[in-house]
Design an enzyme around this catalytic site. Sequence first.
Site, PDB file in Angstrom:
ATOM      1  N   SER A  69       5.738 -12.056  -7.845  1.00  0.00           N
ATOM      2  CA  SER A  69       5.737 -13.458  -8.272  1.00  0.00           C
ATOM      3  C   SER A  69       7.158 -14.014  -8.255  1.00  0.00           C
ATOM      4  CB  SER A  69       5.179 -13.573  -9.689  1.00  0.00           C
ATOM      5  OG  SER A  69       3.921 -12.956  -9.782  1.00  0.00           O
TER       6      SER A  69
HETATM    7  N1  SAH Z   1       3.554  -9.788 -11.365  1.00  0.00           N
HETATM    8  C1  SAH Z   1       3.204  -9.057 -10.174  1.00  0.00           C
HETATM    9  C2  SAH Z   1       2.211  -9.858  -9.375  1.00  0.00           C
HETATM   10  C3  SAH Z   1       1.602  -9.123  -8.263  1.00  0.00           C
HETATM   11  S1  SAH Z   1       0.405 -10.058  -7.370  1.00  0.00           S
HETATM   12  C4  SAH Z   1       4.470  -8.850  -9.390  1.00  0.00           C
HETATM   13  O1  SAH Z   1       5.397  -9.654  -9.566  1.00  0.00           O
HETATM   14  O2  SAH Z   1       4.552  -7.929  -8.578  1.00  0.00           O
HETATM   15  C5  SAH Z   1      -1.034  -9.816  -8.351  1.00  0.00           C
HETATM   16  C6  SAH Z   1      -1.531  -8.418  -8.502  1.00  0.00           C
HETATM   17  O3  SAH Z   1      -2.803  -8.510  -9.139  1.00  0.00           O
HETATM   18  C7  SAH Z   1      -1.755  -7.664  -7.190  1.00  0.00           C
HETATM   19  O4  SAH Z   1      -1.040  -6.466  -7.213  1.00  0.00           O
HETATM   20  C8  SAH Z   1      -3.273  -7.423  -7.164  1.00  0.00           C
HETATM   21  O5  SAH Z   1      -3.640  -6.204  -6.580  1.00  0.00           O
HETATM   22  C9  SAH Z   1      -3.620  -7.471  -8.650  1.00  0.00           C
HETATM   23  N2  SAH Z   1      -5.013  -7.767  -8.953  1.00  0.00           N
HETATM   24  C10 SAH Z   1      -5.821  -8.706  -8.408  1.00  0.00           C
HETATM   25  N3  SAH Z   1      -7.048  -8.663  -8.961  1.00  0.00           N
HETATM   26  C11 SAH Z   1      -7.007  -7.666  -9.895  1.00  0.00           C
HETATM   27  C12 SAH Z   1      -7.977  -7.096 -10.779  1.00  0.00           C
HETATM   28  N4  SAH Z   1      -9.237  -7.530 -10.846  1.00  0.00           N
HETATM   29  N5  SAH Z   1      -7.590  -6.076 -11.574  1.00  0.00           N
HETATM   30  C13 SAH Z   1      -6.320  -5.585 -11.529  1.00  0.00           C
HETATM   31  N6  SAH Z   1      -5.362  -6.069 -10.708  1.00  0.00           N
HETATM   32  C14 SAH Z   1      -5.701  -7.085  -9.887  1.00  0.00           C
END
Ligand code: SAH
Length: 220
Positions: A69
């Site tokens: 993010s």
């Molecule tokens: N704050 C993180 C954001 C990553 S993007 C960063 O800065 O790296 C969002 C993440 O949510 C992804 O890794 C994706 O795999 C995860 N995600 C999406 N749906 C999800 C779910 N149902 N349960 C757990 N993780 C999920």
Amino acid sequence: MKRRLQGIGMTSRRTRERMVSRLRQQGVLNTQVLAVMADIPRHIFVDEALESRAYEDTALPIGHNQTISQPYIVARMTELLLEKSSLGRVLEIGTGCGYQTAILARLADQVYSVERIAPLMKKARDLLWELDIKTVGFKHGDGNCGWPEHAPYDAILAAAAPAEIPEALLQQLAVGGVMVIPVGSEGKQALHRVVRSEDGFIDEVIECVTFVPFLSGVSH
Ligand code: SAH
């Protein structure tokens, strides 16, 4: 790893401080959040080829079709939680690369983080260990279910956008607790802040955002 942690040039503490000044100009005022973001090296959470861009205000790829993010969103979501609650026990859905997790861990007593993509979860776990952050529990699972064993949570943060807030997450929020979560379909998402009171939930729409979708099931 030690040298990488330290950083030079575009990955130095000075570059990170410039990112923090930009966050302040963008309206992030919470000094605790700004101090932690000045401290945690963001560049170690991205691929070495992208390191020099780690402090730009942009989302960057972290593999598996996911992104880290953008700094503004990480700061804003953290600040929105802190305005309403002291971060005792926190649930994070969507660990991704673990950067937001590290920020939360520095401000909370205990963080529980759920990620549906196993290799991302494992990499994040190793990185936080390198940073000597030991107050985070990681789980490879579907965030639709939350993490009931450690509920209730004083704060919940989701980094992926569901069409509607999963019922399990609402149920796992403590009375007086706060959740920050993007909601809506692609191109029509808004960041919501939900506070649980004795009588129910107060839902506030904060601003328009762009997140990856909140998916169901797990990926190995
Ligand atoms: N704050 C993180 C954001 C990553 S993007 C960063 O800065 O790296 C969002 C993440 O949510 C992804 O890794 C994706 O795999 C995860 N995600 C999406 N749906 C999800 C779910 N149902 N349960 C757990 N993780 C999920």
